[in-house]
Design an enzyme around this catalytic site. Structure first.
Site, PDB file in Angstrom:
ATOM      1  CE  LYS A  44      43.894  45.323  46.048  1.00 49.58           C
ATOM      2  NZ  LYS A  44      44.621  46.308  45.228  1.00 49.58           N
ATOM      3  CD  GLN A  88      43.596  47.582  41.998  1.00 49.71           C
ATOM      4  OE1 GLN A  88      43.592  47.750  43.221  1.00 49.71           O
ATOM      5  NE2 GLN A  88      44.168  46.528  41.431  1.00 49.71           N
ATOM      6  CG  ASP A 111      48.916  49.640  46.776  1.00 43.89           C
ATOM      7  OD1 ASP A 111      48.786  48.456  47.133  1.00 43.89           O
ATOM      8  OD2 ASP A 111      48.181  50.191  45.935  1.00 43.89           O
TER       9      ASP A 111
HETATM   10  N1  GUN Z   1      47.230  46.191  40.473  1.00 45.43           N
HETATM   11  C1  GUN Z   1      47.728  44.944  40.570  1.00 45.43           C
HETATM   12  N2  GUN Z   1      48.243  44.742  41.794  1.00 45.43           N
HETATM   13  C2  GUN Z   1      48.073  45.887  42.475  1.00 45.43           C
HETATM   14  C3  GUN Z   1      48.407  46.286  43.803  1.00 45.43           C
HETATM   15  O1  GUN Z   1      48.980  45.550  44.602  1.00 45.43           O
HETATM   16  N3  GUN Z   1      48.060  47.549  44.138  1.00 45.43           N
HETATM   17  C4  GUN Z   1      47.442  48.393  43.274  1.00 45.43           C
HETATM   18  N4  GUN Z   1      47.174  49.618  43.685  1.00 45.43           N
HETATM   19  N5  GUN Z   1      47.132  48.039  42.042  1.00 45.43           N
HETATM   20  C5  GUN Z   1      47.434  46.790  41.659  1.00 45.43           C
END
Ligand code: GUN
Length: 319
Positions: A44, A88, A111
């Site tokens: 990311k 996350q 998110d």
């Molecule tokens: N863990 C797995 N996929 C995601 C996501 O799309 N966002 C976040 N914050 N954590 C994740």
């Protein structure tokens, strides 16, 4: 497609800055030492940097308290320099993920996991949409796969992935429209023109309008029942976390298959761990008209859609 979307975002970031605005800034809270989470966050950050979005990682040990996480989100919510925030997942067992997701200001919630953003999505209102669901939507729309009146199976009902995908695909996007006979007439007429492919679906102001018949399957759907549903499906979207859940005998000739699965399995050939999806790719690709691979399918587009949310949050265009 992910590269194309990233280019569009990069142009969007540049034009936003050229108007005298601050560069978008994404703060990522990462808890513990889960290797998969560290890998995702690294991807990311790299992708953000490639499109001109600033980012930072706030790293906390796995015994961090929920109170401290909420204190951090409060600080970031109030910081005008920070335009997007994400925590996350998964979080350690002693922390309530829902409480932490709700601790992020909905306007900075890139998110789309805040209860307000999820609620708005379910009501066809503008919202920050979870990136995986946006990625599936974008793949379908940019590929020209028709959804209007089609049968879709979504295998997986998680609140962050399966549920929002089903929401986007089943809705007409109009439930929360303002009243008045003129707007109702306009939207009905427009929907009819879209169904006849006379005008593109992007030409009217709707949030998302898959207009498909969506079946949501989950861990308690018996396999033989799942097969009955998938054999009727024009589009199969799998987000169940079960390798080879979808085999070629379950897929109608010409169906589109979108694999959201992420599974790490032992590879007997190399002796190493490898990443696979939920679809028996090599067999299913022979029946399908369109199929996404794992890795290299939904994943990169999801990262691109997260960046899109980060730009939208910075521009504050979600009212
Ligand atoms: N863990 C797995 N996929 C995601 C996501 O799309 N966002 C976040 N914050 N954590 C994740």
């Amino acid at each position: 497609m992910a590269r194309q979307i990233q280019k569009e975002i990069q142009r969007g970031v540049e034009s936003w800055i050229s108007l005298g605005n601050r560069r978008p800034h994404l703060s990522i809270i990462l808890v513990g030492d889960n290797p998969a989470s560290h890998t995702y966050v690294r991807k990311k950050i790299q992708a953000a940097s490639a499109v001109g979005i600033c980012s930072e990682i706030i790293l906390k040990p796995k015994d961090v308290s929920q109170e401290e996480l909420l204190y951090i989100t409060d600080q970031l919510n109030m910081d005008p320099r920070v335009t997007g925030i994400l925590v996350q997942l998964p979080l350690p067992g002693h922390v309530d993920e829902r409480t932490v997701c709700n601790g992020i200001s909905p306007e900075k919630d890139v998110d789309g996991f805040h209860i307000i953003n999820i609620g708005r999505l379910c009501l066809d209102q503008h919202s920050l949409i979870p990136a995986t669901a946006s990625a599936v939507w974008e793949i379908i729309k940019r590929t020209g796969i028709k959804t209007f009146g089609k049968n879709v199976v979504v295998a997986g009902r998680s609140k962050n992935v399966g549920m929002p995908i089903a929401m986007l695909l089943h809705t007409d996007g109009e439930h929360e429209r303002p009243g008045g006979s003129e707007i109702i007439w306009y939207l009905s007429f427009s929907a009819w023109l879209i169904s006849l492919s006379i005008i593109p679906s992007s030409s009217i102001h709707v949030v998302a309008n898959g207009d498909a018949t969506v079946t949501i399957a989950h861990r308690y759907t018996p396999r033989e029942q799942l097969k009955i549903h998938t054999q009727l499906a024009d589009i199969i979207i799998v987000a169940a976390g079960i390798p080879k859940l979808i085999t070629s005998d379950m897929v109608k000739e010409g169906a589109a298959v979108i694999d959201v699965g992420i599974n790490y399995v032992h590879d007997p050939v190399t002796g190493k761990t490898k990443l696979v999806g939920d679809v028996d790719f090599e067999a299913v690709r022979k029946a399908a008209s369109f199929i996404t691979p794992v890795p290299g399918g939904v994943g990169p587009v999801t990262v691109a859609m997260l960046l899109k949310n980060t730009l939208l949050a910075a521009r504050k265009v979600i009212d």
